[in-house]
Write an enzyme that holds these catalytic residues in place. Structure first.
Site, PDB file in Angstrom:
ATOM      1  CE  LYS A   1       7.722   2.765   8.380  1.00  0.00           C
ATOM      2  NZ  LYS A   1       7.763   4.247   8.432  1.00  0.00           N
TER       3      LYS A   1
ATOM      4  CB  ILE B   1      -0.955   0.032   1.207  1.00  0.00           C
ATOM      5  CG1 ILE B   1      -0.191  -0.134   2.517  1.00  0.00           C
ATOM      6  CG2 ILE B   1      -2.035  -1.015   1.063  1.00  0.00           C
ATOM      7  CD1 ILE B   1      -1.075  -0.005   3.753  1.00  0.00           C
ATOM      8  N   GLY B   2       2.172   1.131  -0.021  1.00  0.00           N
ATOM      9  CA  GLY B   2       2.997   2.323  -0.064  1.00  0.00           C
ATOM     10  C   GLY B   2       4.461   1.983   0.030  1.00  0.00           C
ATOM     11  CB  SER B   3       7.266   1.947  -1.448  1.00  0.00           C
ATOM     12  OG  SER B   3       7.040   2.620  -2.672  1.00  0.00           O
ATOM     13  N   GLY B   4       8.560   4.199   0.243  1.00  0.00           N
ATOM     14  CA  GLY B   4       9.269   5.463   0.318  1.00  0.00           C
ATOM     15  C   GLY B   4      10.688   5.236   0.778  1.00  0.00           C
ATOM     16  N   GLY B   5      11.370   6.348   1.076  1.00  0.00           N
ATOM     17  CA  GLY B   5      12.761   6.271   1.472  1.00  0.00           C
ATOM     18  C   GLY B   5      12.969   5.502   2.750  1.00  0.00           C
ATOM     19  CG  MET B   6      12.087   6.845   6.294  1.00  0.00           C
ATOM     20  SD  MET B   6      13.818   6.638   6.787  1.00  0.00           S
ATOM     21  CE  MET B   6      14.664   7.318   5.373  1.00  0.00           C
TER      22      MET B   6
ATOM     23  CG  ASP C   1       9.790  13.191   5.283  1.00  0.00           C
ATOM     24  OD1 ASP C   1       9.871  14.175   4.519  1.00  0.00           O
ATOM     25  OD2 ASP C   1       9.628  12.030   4.879  1.00  0.00           O
TER      26      ASP C   1
ATOM     27  CB  VAL D   1       3.659   0.637   3.905  1.00  0.00           C
ATOM     28  CG1 VAL D   1       2.538   0.388   4.922  1.00  0.00           C
ATOM     29  CG2 VAL D   1       4.617   1.688   4.440  1.00  0.00           C
TER      30      VAL D   1
END
Length: 510
Positions: free
Chosen positions: A39, A16-21, A132, A24
């Site tokens: 996550k 359902i999501g992704s990013g630099g950290m 952030d 998810v």
């Protein structure tokens, strides 16, 4: 290949999501039978101290325990990977909402900002800086409740630095000028980032134009080459105060939450003119920008008025009169002239009104107003002077004003009728809960308390509605018909907050 089950308990449904950290995943907790967001931490090659980062984020989120911050339930390890088990927020991010519907109304943006700021204020009280804050990290659930997420790069001021040397933390377009120049993150830089986020929400675009090279964006922020305010209306001054280039002059987060809440409830004293540039020296008296961070309980007083202008012609030039008698003669001449003018004005008024007061309409007059002239019809009046009787008809001019409040009152009445018609239907309750302000949602004991109460009501009949749209309130006669019990007749006083062309219910008093 994604795992099928994490830690023997969390069944993976979909990403359902992704990013630099990290990435998810939506998972199902097989023990408690609920959906959670999980996550993965440490997915980036070479990312240091993944376990320490995971534990730190869990401690930070758990310490907040705020309804406007995404909660962390658990931390698990599997196959040298570290996972955070978090609250799943069904809805969309603020960034997704803006991309879908465009800029939001200022009062709605102010309500979102106030809620998020309240959670961040609690973080700042604990010495935690988020670092952030951006539209993608503010989630809006199906009931309209905002929540700040992703404390992945947040850290307490006493923590050791876990970020790699040369690894920039935060999103370039939402970094404050001091961070763009290489400074350390502080609560003031969080305030700037939230102000920039609110700018994006109300204007439909970020305050600084995105550049292909992040360094170019940072240089633009450092120089102050931002976009002008065009649509912020009553929110403009608040955004300017939160994005003041001097971090010492910015509001603290608690002050921002308080002032944004006022704007969400109709305070329009902080509007900026369209086209104003942030940080370009807006009039602090007009925007009531606070000179330094203050406690949220402090009362804000408007800036003192400047001293009256100097009226002595000699004092204005910085010289003294050559002769006091000459000055007194001038003053006498002015007084005589003013008296003459006053007498002339009284004479004109007397002539126009046929002797002061005789032109005043009597209680028996009937006034008819047309678009081209004003005509007064009055019963014959009798005036007696020295045994001579005469009949006179006087004419007065009155002004009849017609406003559109009746249309707004009718629209508010329809809103109330629609709300009570739908609230007892389970499939409509997402919509009706979203028609409450965050404060009213909390007063209803959250979504669970709201559902529990309305599930017990079969229907609500709306009787007489006295809508006062000008003051955003209404008095409503309601008949509640419970599923188990006798019906009851009640009179409720509702207050509202404008939400574009509609309203949100802000309070309900019986």
């Amino acid at each position: 290949m994604p795992p099928q089950v994490i830690a023997g308990r969390y069944e993976v449904v979909r990403p359902i999501g992704s990013g630099g950290m990290g990435t998810v995943w939506l998972c199902r907790d097989t023990v408690l039978g609920r959906e959670v967001a999980v996550k993965q931490i440490g997915a980036l090659p070479g990312e240091p101290a993944a376990a320490a980062r995971a534990m730190r984020e869990a401690r930070i989120a758990a310490s907040l325990n705020d309804p406007h911050a995404v909660g962390v339930f658990d931390v698990v390890d599997e196959n040298d990977s570290h996972w955070l088990v978090m609250e799943y927020v069904e809805g969309q991010s603020l960034a997704e909402r803006i991309r879908e519907v465009g800029a939001l109304p200022p009062t709605r943006v102010a309500a979102i900002g106030s809620a998020v700021a309240s959670a961040l204020a609690r973080a700042h009280e604990r010495g935690i800086v988020h670092r952030d804050i951006k539209p993608g990290n503010i989630l809006i659930d199906l009931a309209g409740t905002p929540k700040i997420s992703d404390f992945g790069i947040a850290r307490a001021q006493a923590d050791d630095q876990l970020t790699q040397t040369g690894f920039m933390t935060g999103t370039p377009g939402y970094l404050s000028p001091e961070l763009a120049r290489g400074g350390d993150p502080t609560p003031a830089s969080d305030v700037w980032a939230l102000g920039a986020t609110l700018f994006y929400a109300v204007e439909g675009q970020p305050p600084y134009e995105a550049q292909a090279n992040p360094l170019a964006t940072l240089q633009a922020i450092s120089r102050g080459d931002g976009r002008p305010v065009e649509k912020a209306g009553p929110l403009g001054g608040a955004i300017a105060a939160m994005m003041d280039r001097d971090p010492e002059r910015r509001w603290d987060m608690a002050t921002a939450s308080d002032r944004l809440d006022r704007i969400a409830h109709g305070d329009a004293t902080m509007a900026l003119p369209a086209g104003a540039l942030l940080g370009a020296g807006a009039d602090p008296a007009a925007t009531e920008v606070i000179a330094a961070p203050v406690e949220s309980t402090q009362r804000f007083e408007p800036a003192p008025l400047p001293p009256p202008p100097v009226t002595d012609p000699y004092a204005a030039r910085g010289t003294a009169p050559r002769d006091d008698r000459d000055g007194r003669s001038r003053a006498t001449a002015w007084i005589v002239a003013l008296v003459v003018l006053a007498l002339i004005a009284l004479g004109i008024a007397y002539a126009l009104t046929d002797g002061f007061g005789t032109n005043t309409p009597t209680p028996g007059q009937t006034t008819t107003v047309t678009s081209t002239q004003t005509k007064t019809e009055t019963p014959s009046e009798t005036k007696t002077t020295s045994s001579t009787t005469s009949s006179s008809t006087t004419t007065t001019t009155t002004t009849s004003t017609t406003t559109d409040t009746s249309k707004d009152d009718a629209a508010l009445t329809r809103f109330i009728e629609s709300y009570y018609r739908d609230v007892t239907k389970a499939n409509k309750r997402n919509d009706t809960f979203a028609q409450l302000t965050p404060a009213m949602q909390q007063a209803s004991d959250g979504r669970e308390g709201y559902e529990t109460f309305w599930d017990s009501i079969e229907s609500v009949d709306v009787g007489n509605v006295e809508a006062d749209s000008a003051n955003d309130k209404a008095v409503v006669e309601l008949t509640f018909k419970p599923k188990d019990g006798d019906e009851s007749d009640e009179t409720h006083t509702l207050t509202f907050v404008r939400d574009g062309d509609s309203w949100l219910i802000d309070s309900d008093r019986q």
